[in-house]
Enzyme design. Structure first.
Site, PDB file in Angstrom:
ATOM      1  N   GLY A 220      -0.167   1.701   5.396  1.00 16.64           N
ATOM      2  CA  GLY A 220       0.949   2.598   5.145  1.00 16.64           C
ATOM      3  C   GLY A 220       0.476   3.873   4.476  1.00 16.64           C
ATOM      4  CB  SER A 221       2.365   6.520   2.747  1.00 18.38           C
ATOM      5  OG  SER A 221       2.926   5.863   1.618  1.00 18.38           O
ATOM      6  CB  THR A 222      -2.207   8.099   0.431  1.00 15.58           C
ATOM      7  OG1 THR A 222      -3.073   8.179   1.579  1.00 15.58           O
ATOM      8  CG2 THR A 222      -3.052   8.189  -0.831  1.00 15.58           C
ATOM      9  CB  THR A 224       3.319   3.001  -0.226  1.00 12.01           C
ATOM     10  OG1 THR A 224       4.455   3.828   0.044  1.00 12.01           O
ATOM     11  CG2 THR A 224       3.804   1.582  -0.443  1.00 12.01           C
ATOM     12  N   GLY A 225       0.230   3.027  -1.117  1.00 13.10           N
ATOM     13  CA  GLY A 225      -1.010   2.322  -1.397  1.00 13.10           C
ATOM     14  C   GLY A 225      -1.425   2.439  -2.850  1.00 13.10           C
ATOM     15  CD  GLU A 242      -4.943   2.250   8.731  1.00 15.33           C
ATOM     16  OE1 GLU A 242      -4.514   3.339   8.279  1.00 15.33           O
ATOM     17  OE2 GLU A 242      -4.549   1.742   9.777  1.00 15.33           O
ATOM     18  CB  CYS A 276      -2.931   5.666  10.373  1.00 20.26           C
ATOM     19  SG  CYS A 276      -1.495   4.946   9.560  1.00 20.26           S
TER      20      CYS A 276
END
Length: 468
Positions: A220-222, A224-225, A242, A276
């Protein structure tokens, strides 16, 4: 599992649940009950209880279960693809819904075929030591909305192969696709080794911090990561992340623009740009800049976009309105800066669905928001450069590094440029293709950890050294 679309949808739909819209029409595809954290906790407890027996079955038996799972998914290809097309928006044909279900089958079989033997590290008069791999326990998997089925398989297939049980939390935008996939898989798998729990962000946060989740896989998004990393800290949880990318493509001056145009196009616009590792910014040498732009415009003009259930279409809508608004904002910022829209822009805001036209943007600066931010949609900025040093510097300037590509008539020349690019994968004369035996992962803020092949199996196992 031979099943009809209506039967499959009925097994996962709750008439009182949250409506999931078709991004092409706005019509309700189905309804899903979003489950509370307490039900997630119960699912994790069941997974924990089931894990020792699953690990004890041994590798050969787990391989057989994965192969049965692949057969079940293959038998359900059409209903799964139709549901995916309705919920996610991607067309049935092209590198889209049927392709994605086929990739699920291929990855299950490839994961079953991959071996991870133990290794003798040293065996002489001084010492004997062996390296082996044990299951971690319970693996949590949080997936995205762009390739919901395929990425779920990327996460759970190696975890199950290595003797772990898994708990999946699909994106709240595409829960139906993942719930249906898990329903098909569970028609052949033992009870409780694979569970899917639909819900909103608090479920993801709970997975990240839960003491009985031994490993978390997140795509997912950076942003949220980063939250996942923070949430996992107290339990020192293993992670595979990822995260977002803003992949650069560099076109060298020796190319034939017409020869590479279609591959360039699909490198950028696969899944309508919602990938992505899709190409998000294209750097083209000034000697071939105009010809490359013209060739891409021609490909775009001949690529049909529309509702995914229509067999002729190969591009669909953006999956959700939030992403539509991001693409619109970035294209308008490019237009306001004086960039040239070669094609696209100006979506029909009165039409149903989240359709944004294929958009190619030329004469744009490298600091423009459409270049510097990940657009994740069907809009490609094409930046002119004059020497390779300049192109490499621009490609490396951002804080992400998932993938990149170099395009040249001479592969040796391309490789010499590729090794200088800060990205987890650099493709030569293609972009974004993945293979179940080739490790894949990002650098910088595009995440860490590898998936696929032997490295992917290692990532969901605990290495253990037997010394003596």
């Amino acid at each position: 599992m031979a099943v009809s679309y209506d039967t499959l949808l009925a097994t996962i739909t709750d008439p009182d649940g949250r409506a999931i819209p078709d991004p092409a029409t706005g019509e309700v595809v189905g309804r899903v009950r979003f489950q509370p954290v307490e039900e997630l906790d119960a699912a994790i407890a069941r997974a924990r209880a089931a894990q020792p027996a699953w690990a004890a079955r041994g590798d050969e038996e787990r391989v057989e279960f994965l192969l049965r799972a692949a057969d079940a998914v293959e038998a359900a290809t059409e209903p799964l693809a139709e549901l995916l097309s309705r919920e996610q928006g991607k067309p049935l044909n092209g590198p889209n819904a049927r392709f994605e279900v086929g990739a699920c089958v291929a990855w299950l079989r490839a994961t079953a075929a991959t071996t991870l033997p133990g290794e003798t590290l040293i065996d002489d008069d001084t010492a004997h030591a062996e390296l082996r791999y044990r299951p971690l326990g319970v693996v949590g998997a949080i997936g995205p909305w762009n390739w919901p089925m395929m990425i779920t398989i990327w996460q759970i297939a190696p975890a199950l192969r290595m003797g772990n049980t898994t708990v999946v939390k699909p994106s709240e935008y595409t829960p139906l696709s993942v719930l249906a996939l898990v329903e098909v898989l569970n028609s052949v798998l033992p009870q409780d080794i694979l569970q899917a729990i639909a819900g909103a962000g608090e479920l993801g946060a709970r997975l990240a911090g839960h003491p009985d989740i031994d490993k978390l896989m997140f795509t997912g998004s950076t942003r949220t990561g980063q939250a996942v990393i923070k949430g996992s800290a107290d339990t020192v949880k293993r992670l595979t992340l990822e995260l977002g990318g803003n992949d650069a493509g560099i076109v060298l001056p020796d190319v034939d623009p017409k020869t590479i145009a279609e591959d360039l196009f699909w490198g950028a616009f696969i899944n309508t740009g919602q990938t992505c590792a899709a190409m998000k910014r294209l750097y083209v040498h000034t000697d071939v800049y105009d010809a490359v732009c013209a060739a891409l415009v021609e490909v775009a003009a001949n690529t049909p976009m529309g509702r995914g259930l229509h067999e002729s279409n190969v591009l669909g809508p953006l999956q959700n309105r939030q992403q539509f608004d991001i693409v619109s904002r970035l294209v308008e910022a490019a237009r306001a800066s004086g960039a040239t829209l070669l094609t696209g822009g100006d979506p029909d805001l009165t039409a149903p669905g989240n359709f944004y036209p294929l958009t190619l943007v030329a004469d744009i600066g490298n600091d423009n928001p459409l270049v510097a931010e990940e657009q994740f949609g069907p809009a490609l900025p094409i930046i002119r450069y004059h020497d390779v040093e300049e192109a490499v510097a621009m490609a490396n300037a951002l804080d992400v590094g998932l993938g990149a590509s170099v395009w040249s008539a001479d592969k040796a020349t391309a490789r010499a440029v590729a090794v200088r690019i800060e990205a987890g994968t650099v493709w030569i004369n293609s972009h974004g293709g993945v293979h179940p035996m080739i490790p894949f992962g990002g650098v910088k803020q595009s995440g860490y950890g590898l998936e696929f092949g032997v490295e992917g199996l290692k990532s969901v196992a605990a290495p253990q050294v037997i010394n003596g």
